[in-house]
Scaffold this active site. Structure first.
Site, PDB file in Angstrom:
ATOM      1  N   CYS A  56       0.881  -1.167   0.000  1.00 49.00           N
ATOM      2  CA  CYS A  56       0.000   0.000   0.000  1.00 49.00           C
ATOM      3  C   CYS A  56       0.918   1.217   0.000  1.00 49.00           C
ATOM      4  O   CYS A  56       2.136   1.072  -0.178  1.00 49.00           O
ATOM      5  CB  CYS A  56      -0.985   0.001   1.170  1.00 49.00           C
ATOM      6  SG  CYS A  56      -0.289   0.224   2.815  1.00 49.00           S
ATOM      7  N   HIS A  85      13.806 -15.207  12.636  1.00 44.08           N
ATOM      8  CA  HIS A  85      13.352 -15.269  14.023  1.00 44.08           C
ATOM      9  C   HIS A  85      11.841 -15.329  14.199  1.00 44.08           C
ATOM     10  O   HIS A  85      11.370 -15.829  15.223  1.00 44.08           O
ATOM     11  CB  HIS A  85      13.881 -14.068  14.802  1.00 44.08           C
ATOM     12  CG  HIS A  85      15.353 -14.105  14.999  1.00 44.08           C
ATOM     13  ND1 HIS A  85      15.999 -13.232  15.847  1.00 44.08           N
ATOM     14  CD2 HIS A  85      16.326 -14.905  14.479  1.00 44.08           C
ATOM     15  CE1 HIS A  85      17.302 -13.491  15.831  1.00 44.08           C
ATOM     16  NE2 HIS A  85      17.523 -14.485  14.999  1.00 44.08           N
TER      17      HIS A  85
END
Length: 165
Positions: free
Chosen positions: A77, A110
């Protein structure tokens, strides 16, 4: 671990979506991915000339994603913030707003991020290609991170429960 496009599941397309402000960057990413033989499913929007609400295009993309552990989506966006917020409303989604390769890499290593969000007004196409390649080439480390990623799946069921530090 980083291996070219290793995080892309064979036979499973990367879902692409953008609102009108992210349309041009989405198109550049689509061209980049297809030039590297990465399958894409473009769920819109299909023009920069008609306003499209980022919550709706985010929802459309997430509903197009199979609830498969290896499914990936890239949402764009104007800033990347709106589609990221929209995507993270869904329990099985771990969306990240990455404006550099370090954030893209760490979100996969992670956090096992499965949705990458970019800002069409802030990220140039050449940088987006590098971010996307890094994100789709970095494998989740698992192990010591798995407990935290699992906690993310259960956050909506533990509202009001003190987590402690």
């Amino acid at each position: 671990m980083t291996v070219p496009f290793a995080a892309v599941s064979p036979g499973q397309p990367v879902i692409l979506a953008a609102d009108h402000a992210g349309y041009d960057l989405k198109q550049a990413i689509k061209e980049f991915l297809t030039s590297h033989q990465i399958a894409v499913e473009d769920v819109g929007c299909f023009s920069a000339n008609t306003a499209v609400d980022y919550p709706r295009i985010g929802e459309t993309a997430i509903h197009a994603m199979p609830q498969h552990p290896e499914a990936k989506a890239i949402l764009v966006c104007g800033s990347g913030v709106g589609v990221c917020i929209a995507a993270n409303r869904f329990a099985h989604i771990r969306a990240v707003l990455a404006h550099d390769v370090h954030l893209a890499r760490m979100s996969r290593l992670h956090n096992n991020a499965n949705v990458l969000c970019l800002g069409g007004r802030f990220v140039a196409p050449a940088l987006a290609e590098t971010i996307v390649e890094t994100w789709l080439s970095t494998l989740y480390e698992g192990e010591r991170h798995e407990a935290r990623v699992s906690m993310l799946q259960n956050l909506n069921t533990s509202v009001g429960q003190p987590m402690g530090c």
